[in-house]
Design a protein around this motif. Structure first.
Motif, short mmCIF file in Angstrom:
data_model
loop_
_atom_site.label_atom_id
_atom_site.label_comp_id
_atom_site.label_asym_id
_atom_site.label_seq_id
_atom_site.Cartn_x
_atom_site.Cartn_y
_atom_site.Cartn_z
N ILE A 496 5.93 -49.92 12.83
CA ILE A 496 5.49 -48.93 13.82
C ILE A 496 5.42 -49.55 15.21
N ALA A 499 8.87 -49.70 16.59
CA ALA A 499 9.30 -48.40 17.10
C ALA A 499 8.67 -48.09 18.45
N LYS A 500 7.40 -48.40 18.60
CA LYS A 500 6.72 -48.18 19.88
C LYS A 500 7.33 -49.06 20.98
N GLU A 503 10.52 -47.41 22.10
CA GLU A 503 10.23 -46.21 22.90
C GLU A 503 9.75 -46.59 24.29
N THR A 508 14.90 -44.62 22.83
CA THR A 508 14.30 -43.65 21.91
C THR A 508 15.19 -43.34 20.71
N VAL A 511 14.14 -45.22 17.58
CA VAL A 511 12.82 -45.00 16.98
C VAL A 511 12.97 -44.37 15.60
N GLU A 512 13.79 -43.31 15.51
CA GLU A 512 13.98 -42.63 14.22
C GLU A 512 14.56 -43.58 13.18
N ILE A 515 11.87 -46.11 11.87
CA ILE A 515 10.89 -45.52 10.95
C ILE A 515 11.53 -45.24 9.59
N CYS A 541 -0.55 -43.31 17.48
CA CYS A 541 0.60 -43.37 18.40
C CYS A 541 0.53 -42.25 19.43
N SER A 546 2.78 -42.63 22.69
CA SER A 546 4.08 -42.91 22.07
C SER A 546 4.51 -41.66 21.31
N THR A 549 7.61 -41.95 18.74
CA THR A 549 7.21 -42.64 17.51
C THR A 549 6.34 -41.75 16.64
N CYS A 550 5.41 -41.06 17.29
CA CYS A 550 4.53 -40.16 16.56
C CYS A 550 5.34 -39.08 15.84
#
Length: 936
Positions: A496, A499-500, A503, A508, A511-512, A515, A541, A546, A549-550
């Protein structure tokens, strides 16, 4: 006569059938008592005059047969005859009652209250039956079984009992066991020492042994007056006190001073003045004569007082017992650290700090390897001594993290703290706690260097890896997180954080992927994906801004572990939970995912629309509604929400276009027709509204459409057109009460009272349960002066509609307006009996009372209707009338909070603020009401 003789001497007179002493006693006259005479011998027989032994029958040895008379068994008595005891309790006052009681005692108590689920009844069910041989054999068999079962568990039971006894004796030893060590020392006592022990005695003197309490008796005023009049001289109190009669010795016959002039009696008022003067002198002794301030330091004085008060408020005997027990524990097991710690804390609590320090230092000698003992010693010692104690502890326990942390805490200088922690890290390099404490004291650059070393020493600490990644640059942070994933492949926080990081640096699209890769990697390493934990991480997040990420986390885990039929319900609950926690982006992501899965569900679109309405922007709401009507074109409420949003934004053409599209999707929808009419009428396009209503009457002829048509013509002043429309509408919808009300009100406006009355009466025939119709007819009769007819109408309405608070309230107000307050109070009492939980009735009852009784009535109203807005409004008005402004404002706020749609509350609140508020308060109240009107 025989019975008489028996009554007088039943144990001496013989009862025989013939001859002897019994015949003589039965022949009449007094019984013959054997007397000692000179012929019988000079010595008296020992049995003469003594009572006969138990079971003795006179003459039985000579062959005489005894007989029984009525005097022995008592007379024959009827069951209703009273007993001899005049004070017998009820139920035992007749012979029959006692006989029945004796029989009941013999019977068994087979009542249900005497039954036990395990043992049965208290007695045996068959105790009254005979005990035969087979019963005896059965009892023998049961006894043998019990004995056999007892033998099977005997060893185990005895062993358990022995262990329980030993455990109990260890926890609560006997007195002799507590003094066993002292008893063993008695073997060393010599005979001379034993004989030299003095005898136990009371060494106190007579006065101590027999104390006499001193009695103090107040001296009466007559004593003073007697000595004053006897002429004795008395010394003065103080020449500075200012009382003329006390400054010199004076004889008792003089009147000045404490004597009342001319009477020779005591003046008690002057005695009180003298007492006050003495108190002033004593207080002035502790004052500074120059500045007038007290010489005693109040703070220091209070500190001294606190030091004199023991900090422990328990019993002294309990302290002594605890001290004795702890001493026994220390002597029995001197290497037990908790005993030394408990002993030191006991002395600390009782205020003996030095004794506590001595005890804990002795404990460090006896238990040098105990970390807790050293920490307690460092806590009890003052500053420099504590440092020395900690240094000594480090020598004994060089691997103790807690001791190093305590040593760093004792240092006041940051450099000294760093020096202590670095020394600690040399000895204990694997401690995450020491690394974290040391890093917190460093500057960012030094902290980065130190964390680089920390992750080498503690490669499994997630916190250290993440802290290092936060201090590094973007490229170095990616390398650090990759190393962290290699060392700790089972932790989700590293993924996580990665990913943050992407971002935050604008990447971005990664990020997907990160995760998704995290979910796959964790599952491959045997980690269970906990949905709730991941949602909590998403909320964190969201709070850290973020958003990508969230949303990625939500999309990845929202469907894990949920049955297909439970998805919609669970997702809606998750969205509401996120909103409650303030994670709006999480909720928006959940709604978006739910809409992708359920694109044709009207309820999901509505929830998402209300979410955007309350927490989003107008643009996001309109975009969502456009998508919603595309997927659910038959949902009228979605079209109307879109049109209203455009109308509130003052974009009337856009609102018209939305409603036009809604007409195409729902051609016969009453709600859309009426919304279009409202849009045109609010924008003063009355001709457009008329044409729309005409089309609506032709395509969707409902009662509401006719009512809106009548209302539009009535408001515009076209009375004849309104009447015609109303007549036409009543032909189709004669059971719609609002049409009858409007017809009657139009006739009232035209001063046609008879036609209005006829309209109301016709409406009540068709709609007898419409309360507003009854009220309008009653108002009409009252307006024309027919109070009796108005009362009859309301009474008839109450019969048709029982337990209707509005009708009772109107009846009360009718009598009150007529000046009949007594009848109004009577009606109010009946109304509260029939509708005890009606808030509007209780609110009216408060102000029907006289002013002194209103507060009591308001308390009763709050007990019955605690959360009713009308009662709360009545209480606010009551405080307002009593000029309690602050309380009144609080109750007004409570009222509008509980029921924001109550117009009376807003009106009274606004009037209250106009009189007692400020401009800011009035402006805030206007704003609150306007915002509520927009939301509703």
């Amino acid at each position: 006569m025989a019975s008489t003789g028996a009554k007088q001497a039943p144990k001496i007179v013989s009862k025989t059938s013939a001859g002897g002493t019994g015949a003589a006693g039965a022949s009449g006259g007094p019984p013959i008592m054997p007397l000692a005479s000179p012929l019988m011998g000079k010595k008296k027989k020992p049995f003469l005059g003594m009572p006969a032994p138990l079971g003795y029958v006179p003459g039985l040895g000579r062959g005489a047969t005894g007989f029984t008379t009525r005097s022995d068994i008592g007379p024959a008595r009827d069951a209703n005859d009273p007993v001899d005891d005049r004070h017998a309790p009820p139920g035992k006052r007749t012979v029959g009652d006692q006989m029945k009681k004796n029989q009941d005692d013999d019977d068994e108590d087979l009542n249900d209250t005497n039954y036990d689920e395990f043992n049965g009844y208290a007695g045996s069910l068959f105790s009254s039956g005979p005990y035969e041989k087979d019963d005896e054999e059965a009892d023998a068999i049961y006894a043998a079984l019990d004995k056999r079962m007892d033998e099977r568990r005997k060893e185990r039971r005895e062993l358990r009992e022995k262990e329980e006894i030993e455990k109990y004796r260890m926890e609560r030893p006997k007195i002799q066991q507590q003094f066993s060590d002292l008893k063993r020392k008695l073997a060393e006592v010599s005979e001379e020492e034993w004989l030299s022990i003095p005898e136990v005695g009371d060494a106190r003197n007579k006065r101590q042994r027999n104390p006499r309490y001193e009695k103090l008796t107040p001296v009466p005023d007559s004593f003073f007056s007697k000595h004053l009049q006897s002429g004795e001289n008395h010394t003065s109190v103080d020449p500075l006190q200012g009382l003329g009669g006390l400054n010199t010795p004076y004889p008792g016959s003089m009147t000045p001073g404490l004597m009342t002039p001319g009477t020779g009696e005591l003046d008690m008022r002057k005695i009180g003045q003298a007492r006050n003067t003495l108190m002033d002198m004593r207080l002035s002794q502790v004052s500074d004569s120059v500045s007038g301030q007290t010489v005693v330091d109040p703070k220091g004085y209070l500190t001294d007082l606190n030091s004199m008060i023991p900090t422990y408020g328990g019993d002294i005997s309990d302290i002594k017992k605890a001290r004795l027990l702890l001493k026994s524990v220390r002597e029995t097991n001197p290497h037990h650290p908790p005993a030394w710690i408990a002993s030191a804390r006991l002395e600390e609590v009782t205020g003996k700090l030095q004794v506590a320090r001595n005890l804990i230092m002795k404990g460090t000698e006896m238990c040098p390897k105990s970390e807790d003992v050293w920490l307690e010693a460092a806590r009890l010692q003052p500053g420099d001594t504590a440092k020395a104690v900690v240094a000594q502890a480090v020598r004994h326990l060089p691997q103790s993290v807690r001791i190093y942390i305590r040593a760093a805490e004792l240092e006041t200088d940051v450099r000294a703290k760093k020096r202590v922690l670095r020394k600690a890290l040399e000895n204990v390099s694997k401690s995450v706690r020491l690394w974290k404490t040391a890093v917190e004291l460093e500057e960012p650059e030094d902290a980065r260097i130190m964390l680089s070393r920390a992750v080498e020493c503690c490669p499994t600490s997630v916190e250290l890896w993440l802290a290092l990644a936060r201090l590094e640059t973007y490229e170095n942070a990616r390398r650090v997180l990759n190393k962290a994933r290699e060392n700790i492949p089972t932790d989700r926080h590293i993924w996580i954080t990665a990913a943050k990081l992407e971002e935050a640096n604008g990447n971005t699209q990664m990020v997907e992927k990160i995760i998704d890769r995290a979910i796959t990697s964790l599952r491959a390493n045997g980690v269970e994906i906990n949905r709730e934990q991941w949602i909590q991480d998403a909320e964190e997040c969201d709070k850290a801004s973020s958003v990508a990420t969230c949303q990625a986390v939500i999309r990845a885990v929202i469907g894990i572990g949920i049955e297909e039929e439970d998805r919609k319900h669970t997702w809606m609950e998750d969205a509401e939970s996120c909103v409650a926690h303030g994670a709006l982006e999480c909720a928006r992501a959940i709604y978006a995912h739910a809409l992708q899965v359920f694109p044709s569900k009207k309820s999901v679109w509505l929830r998402a629309a209300y979410f955007e309405k309350n927490h989003g922007t107008r643009e996001s709401l309109e975009a969502l509604l456009q998508r919603a009507v595309a997927h659910c074109p038959k949902a009228e409420v979605l079209w109307l929400m879109g049109a209203k949003s455009k109308w509130l934004a003052e974009d009337v053409p856009a609102a018209r276009s939305i409603l036009a599209l809604a007409f195409q999707a729902n051609p016969n929808s009453e709600e859309i027709w009426l919304a279009a009419v409202k849009l045109e009428s609010e924008n003063n396009e009355y001709e457009r509204a008329r044409r729309l209503l005409a089309k609506a009457r032709s395509s969707a002829p409902t009662a509401r459409v006719f009512m809106k048509s009548v209302k539009l013509e009535w408001v515009l002043g076209n009375i004849e057109a309104a009447q015609e429309l109303c007549t036409e509408a009543l032909k189709h919808y004669e059971d719609f009460p609002k049409l009858w009300m409007m017809r009657g009100q139009i006739e009232e406006q035209c001063e046609n009272m008879d036609k209005a009355r006829e309209a109301y009466n016709q409406g009540l025939k068709k709609c007898p349960h419409s309360v507003p119709l009854w009220l309008l007819l009653s108002h009409l009769e009252e307006r024309v002066g027919q109070l009796t007819r108005a009362r009859a109408i309301l009474e008839k309405a109450r019969l048709k509609n029982p337990q209707t608070a509005e009708l009772w309230l109107e009846s009360v107000r009718l009598e009150y307006r007529a000046g009949l307050k007594n009848i109004a109070n009577t009606l109010m009492a009946k109304a509260l009996q029939e509708c005890p939980n009606s808030g509007i009735l209780w609110a009216e009852a408060v102000f029907l009372e006289a002013r002194p009784q209103r507060k009591t009535k308001s308390v009763d109203a709050l007990k019955k209707c605690e959360h009713d807005p009308h009662v709360l409004l009545a209480v606010a008005k009551l405080f307002w009338s009593e000029r309690k402004i602050t309380k009144s404002r609080e109750w007004f706020l409570r009222t509008v909070k509980i029921e924001p749609d109550l117009g009376d509350a807003w009106a009274f609140f606004y009037k209250f603020e106009l009189q007692h508020g400020t401009e800011v308060r009035i402006w805030c109240l206007d704003l609150c009401y306007f915002v509520h009107a927009l939301i509703s």
